[in-house]
Design an enzyme around this catalytic site. Structure first.
Site, PDB file in Angstrom:
ATOM      1  N   ALA A  46       0.867  -1.196   0.000  1.00  0.00           N
ATOM      2  CA  ALA A  46       0.000   0.000   0.000  1.00  0.00           C
ATOM      3  C   ALA A  46       0.900   1.242   0.000  1.00  0.00           C
ATOM      4  CB  ALA A  46      -0.971  -0.004   1.186  1.00  0.00           C
ATOM      5  N   LEU A  47       1.795   1.251  -0.983  1.00  0.00           N
ATOM      6  CA  LEU A  47       2.900   2.213  -0.973  1.00  0.00           C
ATOM      7  C   LEU A  47       2.415   3.640  -1.217  1.00  0.00           C
ATOM      8  CD1 LEU A  47       5.534   0.158  -3.005  1.00  0.00           C
ATOM      9  CD2 LEU A  47       5.144   0.197  -0.526  1.00  0.00           C
ATOM     10  N   HIS A  51       7.035   5.635   1.574  1.00  0.00           N
ATOM     11  CA  HIS A  51       7.769   4.438   1.153  1.00  0.00           C
ATOM     12  C   HIS A  51       8.720   4.763  -0.006  1.00  0.00           C
ATOM     13  CE1 HIS A  51       3.902   2.544   2.725  1.00  0.00           C
ATOM     14  NE2 HIS A  51       4.816   1.973   3.473  1.00  0.00           N
ATOM     15  N   ASP A 165       7.559   5.874  12.174  1.00  0.00           N
ATOM     16  CA  ASP A 165       7.410   4.853  13.228  1.00  0.00           C
ATOM     17  C   ASP A 165       8.669   4.941  14.094  1.00  0.00           C
ATOM     18  OD1 ASP A 165       4.916   3.229  12.161  1.00  0.00           O
ATOM     19  OD2 ASP A 165       6.185   3.712  10.456  1.00  0.00           O
ATOM     20  N   GLN A 168       9.738   2.154  16.473  1.00  0.00           N
ATOM     21  CA  GLN A 168      10.134   1.000  15.662  1.00  0.00           C
ATOM     22  C   GLN A 168      11.552   1.177  15.116  1.00  0.00           C
ATOM     23  OE1 GLN A 168       7.512  -1.073  12.660  1.00  0.00           O
ATOM     24  NE2 GLN A 168       8.653   0.235  11.264  1.00  0.00           N
ATOM     25  N   VAL A 191       7.746  11.661   5.854  1.00  0.00           N
ATOM     26  CA  VAL A 191       7.201  12.330   4.671  1.00  0.00           C
ATOM     27  C   VAL A 191       5.746  12.670   4.974  1.00  0.00           C
ATOM     28  CG1 VAL A 191       6.696  12.089   2.209  1.00  0.00           C
ATOM     29  CG2 VAL A 191       8.779  11.073   3.168  1.00  0.00           C
TER      30      VAL A 191
END
Ligand code: AMP
Length: 293
Positions: A46-47, A51, A165, A168, A191
């Site tokens: 689901a770019l 990404h 994230d 993460q 972004v």
């Protein structure tokens, strides 16, 4: 018409889709045999432009780039959105081909977790900081297990992860260090959409009204950062920030100031650098964001 070279090495290589571990290993071995460097970009598909930013960063770091697309069941709790998580294979393939990514690693769940799979990584340190882990206790174990597998499958020189994230990113960096994995973890600043909303595959869940409200998170984070820099009492700044977010209709999981590297709680600017992190639910969508102070 574009000029064609007779040399196969000069042909623009097509993006290869790899679906088995042996194909992936053969691809990586070929790259290494030619003294190429390899960067891995782990994603759940689901770019979006976030990404693609990671892909561009990976291309600057290494001569070959492989993007993994795998919606990892191990990081979703039973009540979470694994089955409804957006899957947009055709658009993802088109975007990565356009960026001339060398390979896409797209394993099935059975390839990643074959019958009898029984090992799970249990991260500590930044993974038990009391942020995401408090609300999604299964999450970092699942992330570390899949990222460790990906890093061992590819053994890339670099792997790129987003600051979106933030916890993460710190957890994966600590894991690579503590397990002596031969991969440098490289972070990319978040972004954002023009109105400040951090790009996320889950933004697709937002209704039109929720989408209009969603940039509140980033706006409030920025306001809090300015006020903390002005040395206003941090506890008050965060309490007011939380109230502002709640007034817009969010249910706030946390809004906290943490040390930017260790993620330990911080109450004084002089003990920084500080990172402000927020997680909040808007309707059925859970959003996270963070900024540096
Ligand atoms: P996901 O597909 O959501 O698991 O994310 C894959 C990678 O993309 C992770 O390293 C994320 O941190 C990163 N990422 C997701 N959204 C953004 C964003 N808005 N800016 C930068 N990186 C992002």
């Amino acid at each position: 018409m574009t000029r064609r070279s007779k040399s196969p090495a000069k042909k623009p290589a097509k993006t290869q889709v790899l679906r088995t571990i042996s194909a992936l290993r053969a691809w990586a071995a070929r790259a290494r045999a030619k003294d190429e460097t390899v960067a891995l970009v782990p994603t759940m598909g689901a770019l979006h432009a976030g990404h693609l930013g990671l892909v561009r960063l990976a291309k600057r770091k290494a001569s070959r780039v492989v993007v993994s697309i795998f919606v990892n069941p191990a990081q979703f709790a039973p009540n979470e959105d694994f089955s409804s998580y957006p899957r947009t294979w055709g658009a993802d393939l088109a975007a990565l081909s356009q960026l001339k990514v060398d390979a896409i690693w797209a394993p099935s769940v059975a390839t990643m977790y074959p019958e009898g799979f029984a090992i799970r990584i249990e991260p500590g340190g930044p993974a038990v900081a009391g942020l995401e882990d408090k609300f999604r206790p299964h999450f970092f174990g699942g992330v570390c297990t899949v990222v460790a597998k990906l890093l061992l499958q590819v053994t890339p020189d670099f792997a790129t992860f987003g600051e979106k994230d933030y916890q993460q990113l710190k957890v994966v960096t600590a894991m690579a260090r503590d397990l002596d994995l031969p991969t440098e973890i490289v972070g990319l600043p978040t972004v954002r959409e023009k109105d400040g909303l951090a790009m996320s595959s889950r933004n697709a869940y937002l209704s039109a009204d929720e989408r209009a409200t969603a940039p509140t998170l980033h706006r409030v984070l920025k306001e809090c950062a300015v006020q903390i820099k002005e040395r206003r009492p941090m506890v008050d700044v965060l309490a007011v920030g939380r109230a502002k977010i709640e007034r817009e209709g969010f249910v706030v999981d946390y809004l906290e100031a943490r040390h930017a590297e260790t993620l330990v709680p911080i109450t004084d600017l002089k003990n920084g650098p500080i990172r402000l992190l927020v997680a909040a639910r808007l309707g059925r969508t859970r959003l996270i964001d963070n900024v540096g102070v």
